[in-house]
Design a protein around this motif. Structure first.
Motif, PDB file in Angstrom:
ATOM      1  N   GLU A 102       0.836  -1.198   0.000  1.00  0.00           N
ATOM      2  CA  GLU A 102       0.000   0.000   0.000  1.00  0.00           C
ATOM      3  C   GLU A 102       0.875   1.253   0.000  1.00  0.00           C
ATOM      4  N   TYR A 103       0.261   2.355  -0.377  1.00  0.00           N
ATOM      5  CA  TYR A 103       0.884   3.663  -0.150  1.00  0.00           C
ATOM      6  C   TYR A 103      -0.059   4.440   0.748  1.00  0.00           C
ATOM      7  N   ARG A 104       0.407   4.700   1.954  1.00  0.00           N
ATOM      8  CA  ARG A 104      -0.427   5.425   2.919  1.00  0.00           C
ATOM      9  C   ARG A 104       0.030   6.884   2.988  1.00  0.00           C
ATOM     10  N   ASP A 105      -0.898   7.716   3.388  1.00  0.00           N
ATOM     11  CA  ASP A 105      -0.629   9.138   3.599  1.00  0.00           C
ATOM     12  C   ASP A 105      -0.033   9.808   2.350  1.00  0.00           C
ATOM     13  N   VAL A 106      -0.848   9.842   1.331  1.00  0.00           N
ATOM     14  CA  VAL A 106      -0.410  10.497   0.093  1.00  0.00           C
ATOM     15  C   VAL A 106      -1.466  11.518  -0.342  1.00  0.00           C
ATOM     16  N   ILE A 107      -1.116  12.265  -1.378  1.00  0.00           N
ATOM     17  CA  ILE A 107      -2.095  13.103  -2.080  1.00  0.00           C
ATOM     18  C   ILE A 107      -2.079  12.637  -3.531  1.00  0.00           C
ATOM     19  N   GLY A 108      -3.260  12.364  -4.059  1.00  0.00           N
ATOM     20  CA  GLY A 108      -3.344  11.993  -5.469  1.00  0.00           C
ATOM     21  C   GLY A 108      -3.478  13.243  -6.314  1.00  0.00           C
ATOM     22  N   PRO A 109      -3.770  13.107  -7.599  1.00  0.00           N
ATOM     23  CA  PRO A 109      -3.957  14.294  -8.441  1.00  0.00           C
ATOM     24  C   PRO A 109      -5.039  15.233  -7.889  1.00  0.00           C
ATOM     25  N   ASP A 110      -6.088  14.665  -7.306  1.00  0.00           N
ATOM     26  CA  ASP A 110      -7.156  15.485  -6.727  1.00  0.00           C
ATOM     27  C   ASP A 110      -6.692  16.025  -5.380  1.00  0.00           C
ATOM     28  N   GLU A 111      -6.285  17.278  -5.389  1.00  0.00           N
ATOM     29  CA  GLU A 111      -5.682  17.846  -4.174  1.00  0.00           C
ATOM     30  C   GLU A 111      -6.707  18.364  -3.164  1.00  0.00           C
ATOM     31  N   TYR A 112      -8.001  18.171  -3.426  1.00  0.00           N
ATOM     32  CA  TYR A 112      -8.975  18.501  -2.382  1.00  0.00           C
ATOM     33  C   TYR A 112      -8.911  17.468  -1.255  1.00  0.00           C
ATOM     34  N   HIS A 113      -8.255  16.339  -1.501  1.00  0.00           N
ATOM     35  CA  HIS A 113      -8.176  15.298  -0.480  1.00  0.00           C
ATOM     36  C   HIS A 113      -6.721  15.020  -0.124  1.00  0.00           C
ATOM     37  N   GLU A 114      -6.385  15.380   1.109  1.00  0.00           N
ATOM     38  CA  GLU A 114      -4.994  15.216   1.545  1.00  0.00           C
ATOM     39  C   GLU A 114      -4.896  14.073   2.542  1.00  0.00           C
ATOM     40  N   HIS A 115      -3.699  13.547   2.688  1.00  0.00           N
ATOM     41  CA  HIS A 115      -3.440  12.485   3.677  1.00  0.00           C
ATOM     42  C   HIS A 115      -4.372  11.291   3.464  1.00  0.00           C
ATOM     43  N   VAL A 116      -4.443  10.817   2.261  1.00  0.00           N
ATOM     44  CA  VAL A 116      -5.314   9.664   2.010  1.00  0.00           C
ATOM     45  C   VAL A 116      -4.455   8.407   1.871  1.00  0.00           C
ATOM     46  N   ASP A 117      -5.095   7.272   2.056  1.00  0.00           N
ATOM     47  CA  ASP A 117      -4.407   5.991   1.892  1.00  0.00           C
ATOM     48  C   ASP A 117      -4.858   5.351   0.589  1.00  0.00           C
ATOM     49  N   ASN A 118      -3.907   4.729  -0.059  1.00  0.00           N
ATOM     50  CA  ASN A 118      -4.211   3.948  -1.257  1.00  0.00           C
ATOM     51  C   ASN A 118      -5.000   4.723  -2.303  1.00  0.00           C
ATOM     52  N   ASN A 119      -4.460   5.846  -2.653  1.00  0.00           N
ATOM     53  CA  ASN A 119      -5.006   6.568  -3.804  1.00  0.00           C
ATOM     54  C   ASN A 119      -4.770   5.680  -5.030  1.00  0.00           C
ATOM     55  N   PHE A 120      -5.855   5.325  -5.695  1.00  0.00           N
ATOM     56  CA  PHE A 120      -5.757   4.338  -6.776  1.00  0.00           C
ATOM     57  C   PHE A 120      -4.770   4.784  -7.852  1.00  0.00           C
ATOM     58  N   PHE A 121      -4.815   6.072  -8.182  1.00  0.00           N
ATOM     59  CA  PHE A 121      -3.896   6.604  -9.205  1.00  0.00           C
ATOM     60  C   PHE A 121      -2.446   6.352  -8.788  1.00  0.00           C
ATOM     61  N   THR A 122      -2.130   6.694  -7.553  1.00  0.00           N
ATOM     62  CA  THR A 122      -0.742   6.562  -7.088  1.00  0.00           C
ATOM     63  C   THR A 122      -0.325   5.096  -7.081  1.00  0.00           C
ATOM     64  N   ASN A 123      -1.188   4.250  -6.528  1.00  0.00           N
ATOM     65  CA  ASN A 123      -0.842   2.825  -6.449  1.00  0.00           C
ATOM     66  C   ASN A 123      -0.618   2.238  -7.841  1.00  0.00           C
ATOM     67  N   ARG A 124      -1.536   2.559  -8.736  1.00  0.00           N
ATOM     68  CA  ARG A 124      -1.450   1.943 -10.067  1.00  0.00           C
ATOM     69  C   ARG A 124      -0.272   2.510 -10.870  1.00  0.00           C
ATOM     70  N   MET A 125      -0.022   3.809 -10.750  1.00  0.00           N
ATOM     71  CA  MET A 125       1.110   4.391 -11.488  1.00  0.00           C
ATOM     72  C   MET A 125       2.439   3.875 -10.930  1.00  0.00           C
ATOM     73  N   ALA A 126       2.488   3.665  -9.626  1.00  0.00           N
ATOM     74  CA  ALA A 126       3.700   3.089  -9.036  1.00  0.00           C
ATOM     75  C   ALA A 126       3.897   1.673  -9.573  1.00  0.00           C
ATOM     76  N   GLN A 127       2.803   0.929  -9.613  1.00  0.00           N
ATOM     77  CA  GLN A 127       2.880  -0.433 -10.140  1.00  0.00           C
ATOM     78  C   GLN A 127       3.312  -0.411 -11.614  1.00  0.00           C
ATOM     79  N   TRP A 128       2.736   0.513 -12.364  1.00  0.00           N
ATOM     80  CA  TRP A 128       3.116   0.654 -13.785  1.00  0.00           C
ATOM     81  C   TRP A 128       4.617   0.960 -13.897  1.00  0.00           C
ATOM     82  N   ASN A 129       5.081   1.835 -13.015  1.00  0.00           N
ATOM     83  CA  ASN A 129       6.495   2.221 -13.056  1.00  0.00           C
ATOM     84  C   ASN A 129       7.381   0.997 -12.830  1.00  0.00           C
ATOM     85  N   LEU A 130       6.978   0.174 -11.875  1.00  0.00           N
ATOM     86  CA  LEU A 130       7.761  -1.034 -11.574  1.00  0.00           C
ATOM     87  C   LEU A 130       7.682  -2.035 -12.733  1.00  0.00           C
TER      88      LEU A 130
END
Ligand code: BGC
Length: 714
Positions: free
Chosen positions: A456-484
């Protein structure tokens, strides 16, 4: 439709217009402030890479000494739009050649009338050359005076960055040398002025403001022309900045011939980049306007700079670069101007060391690029800023700490550049390392959740910056996975095509077998839940947040964040900009049409499209095209098109929304034309708005120019 025209002088909107009428050449840009100067103006010239330290924002592009000043005096009365009588007024930016023209008919308080025409451009043929012409046709007999100068005393909204080094008269040219206070960058301006073909006879050696002046007899109906040439260079261009600035003046002959070279240089740009839309003047104008602004900010000779979120056209974001470049602007350059795209990616490559240091400082491995980046490649996001509605309070800005998706966005752009251009040499030398080292970061940043048995990625901000300190932002998780995933296939490719470089990188980045196993594990067990109906939860717990009917809040003129407050908005489901949809766009081939549709339908009404981020509407337009909602796509497109031209958010005075400019091109090319590229080639699947008669554009695929010309059959 190649022009942007203003027909009234409107001091209340002057900052917005200064942004719109910015001229530039990829080396610098000058906002469209008037030669004679007005209260409340945000007069500025920004030169790529000329940063200086500043409180709160760490570093900012220093507003360069001003090259514009020209005063016109009719029988001793100073031309000034705030006095006398304005009988006619028009300002026009010719996007085809970057020429800004202002034509006024003015009568002084004492009744001296004249037509005054100002023209200016930043030379694309010689980026160190600036040209200004003023032609006055008096309607009286008497005298006409010109005073044309330079001005060192420019500041960034109160903060002065320049110290005078020297000023002198050299071979008929006025030379002004200045140095930034903290970073010690020298900037030299050299100026020559001619009126009626003769050098101006008077030189006023005013400290920081060297000025040439002349007074000539004025004859009714007889035009008198002033031409002002300014050469500009900095110590970033070479050891002898004054020499370079003076040299730029050597090549000038007449304004007409310099303008002709300008037209030719711009014609080459447009031959690569122009997009033709028939049947829709608004779309046509918006596209050319956006491309123009991207092109004047695009570094052609320099690969040590990036484009700021507000390009070089305003004080907003201080010249800092964000994911806006890689995700929104770079695709335009990758497809139309690969040499520019490569420069921009080299900028990131050269800052890998800083990105590694940042990862390390946070306790991670690999390369973590900063959310906001300037010269050094260190994080320059301000930590605290004044609250938007109550400047006595401070707001903590978290993006620099936890908006980690930018590293994957950069890797994505590197990969796109490689796939579209086929530039294997660059990829082997530089690009691959960015993808591998960002993957290394994401593997080390991933947290193992033993209960769920996933990463998981905890305590992140995804592209939608109205929501801060969120866990498992789908965009972040999937882009990280894509990067790997991409890193593993890149490594595989390197083994086959550049084994020597593969070994070098494996050694340098310590990509041992154990580490690669971990990568595979992170890829396999990344937390990426998708509902049975295909709906993706933007982050964990998003669906539990308060649902708001945004439509019921209309009409409004402020963003949801201003309406609900920062914390209040965080508790709702309202989005600032595409997040899940952004991901589905970037990784389109991996998700079905049904998934796209269900997510588009869910997230669109919850997105603050008009007043949220300007990055939103263009991506929404592409998603709408992909779901077959063409007229809805067009509405989103028009929202993007209006961002700067109509100052929808009221902040266009801070500079162009450069990501939106890139998004407009993407919405047209990837949305309405449906361009898709793969290793096998490219295809289009046109879905033009009903009233578009034709859409035509060019791009490069694997080094070869391609042409798309679509007629609307509907
Ligand atoms: C957006 C970010 C963007 C930044 C700079 C913010 O308002 O939410 O996505 O990177 O502006 O344009």
């Amino acid at each position: 439709m190649w022009t942007i025209t203003e027909t009234t002088f409107d001091p209340a909107h002057q900052n917005h217009r200064e942004t719109i009428f910015t001229t530039g050449n990829g080396y610098l840009s000058t906002r469209g402030a008037f030669e004679e100067g007005y209260p409340g103006e945000q007069r500025a010239t920004f030169v790529h890479g000329v940063f200086d330290d500043a409180p709160i924002v760490f570093t900012e592009l220093a507003n360069a000494p001003d090259w514009l000043p020209v005063q016109v005096l009719l029988d001793g009365e100073r031309f000034n739009l705030a006095d006398g009588r304005l009988e006619a007024y028009e300002r026009q930016l010719d996007l085809s050649c970057g020429l800004l023209t202002r034509r006024v008919r003015w009568s002084s308080p004492q009744g001296r009338r004249a037509e005054i025409v100002f023209e200016r451009f930043a030379s694309l043929a010689n980026p160190h050359l600036l040209a200004l012409r003023c032609v006055v046709t008096p309607d009286f007999d008497g005298s006409l005076s010109f005073q044309a100068g330079l001005n060192l005393f420019m500041d960034n909204e109160g903060l002065a960055h320049w110290r005078l080094v020297d000023q002198a008269l050299k071979n008929g040219a006025a030379l002004l040398r200045a140095r930034t206070r903290r970073t010690g960058i020298e900037l030299a301006l050299a100026m020559r002025c001619q009126a009626g073909g003769e050098d101006l006879p008077e030189f006023w050696d005013v400290r920081g403001c060297p000025t040439f002046a002349v007074t000539l007899p004025a004859r009714r109906g007889q035009p008198i022309e002033l031409v002002k040439w300014v050469g500009i260079a900095t110590s970033r261009d070479g050891a002898d900045a004054p020499g370079l600035a003076l040299a730029a003046l050597q090549e000038v002959d007449s304004f007409a011939s310099a303008l002709e070279r300008q037209r030719q240089a711009w014609a080459q740009e447009w031959a690569r980049c122009d997009v033709v839309v028939e049947g829709d003047e608004i779309a046509q104008q918006a596209l050319r306007f956006s491309l123009y602004h991207l092109l004047i900010a695009a570094p052609r000779q320099d690969d040590r700079v990036n484009i700021g979120a507000k390009s070089l056209s305003g004080f907003g974001y201080r010249g800092h670069s964000f994911w806006d470049t890689e995700t929104f602007m770079l695709p335009v350059f990758i497809f139309t101007s690969p040499h520019i795209a490569r420069n921009l990616l080299n900028y990131r490559y050269q800052r890998l060391a800083a990105a590694r240091a940042r990862a390390l400082a946070h306790g991670f491995e690999g390369a973590q690029f900063p959310w906001e980046s300037a010269d050094s490649g260190e994080e320059v996001t301000p930590t605290w800023v004044p609250h938007f509605s109550d400047p006595t309070r401070l707001v903590r800005i978290w993006t620099g700490d936890i908006e980690i998706h930018i590293s994957a966005d950069i890797a994505y752009a590197v990969h796109l550049y490689w796939k579209v251009t086929g530039d294997d040499d660059w990829f082997i030398e530089r690009g691959a390392e960015i993808i591998l080292d960002t993957a290394k970061f994401f593997a080390s940043r991933a947290e193992w959740n033993p209960e769920r048995q996933c990463y998981e990625y905890r305590d992140v901000i995804g592209p939608d910056e109205y929501h801060e300190h969120v866990d498992n932002n789908f965009f972040t998780n999937r882009m990280a996975q894509w990067n790997l995933q991409t890193a593993l296939s890149v490594l595989d490719w390197l083994h086959r095509h550049a084994p020597h470089q593969a070994s070098r990188l494996i050694e340098r980045l310590d990509l041992n077998a154990e580490r690669l196993e971990k990568w595979k594990d992170v890829i396999q067990r990344m937390f990426l839940p998708i509902g049975d109906d295909g709906l993706i939860e933007q982050f964990e717990g998003y669906f539990q947040r308060r649902d708001v009917n945004l439509a019921a809040l209309e009409p409004r003129s402020v963003s949801a964040q201003v309406l609900f407050g920062i914390e209040g908005c965080n508790e709702t489901q309202v989005l600032k900009q595409a997040d899940v949809l952004m991901l589905l766009y970037l990784l389109r081939s991996e998700y079905s049409d049904a998934i796209l549709r269900v997510n588009y339908d869910y997230y669109t009404p919850r997105t603050d499209l008009t007043y949220g981020s300007s990055l939103g509407p263009s991506i929404q337009a592409i998603a709408a095209c992909e779901t077959g909602k063409i007229e809805e796509a067009y509405q989103h497109f028009i929202q993007a098109a209006r961002a700067d031209l109509h100052d929808v958010r009221g902040n266009a005075g801070d500079g162009i929304h450069a990501a939106s400019a890139g998004g407009i091109w993407q919405a047209t090319v990837f949305g309405f034309a449906g361009l898709k590229v793969s290793d096998e080639g490219w295809t289009v699947s046109p879905r033009l708005p009903a009233h578009w008669k034709r859409l035509a554009f060019r791009f490069y695929y694997r080094g070869e120019p391609q042409c798309v010309d679509l007629r609307n059959e509907r």
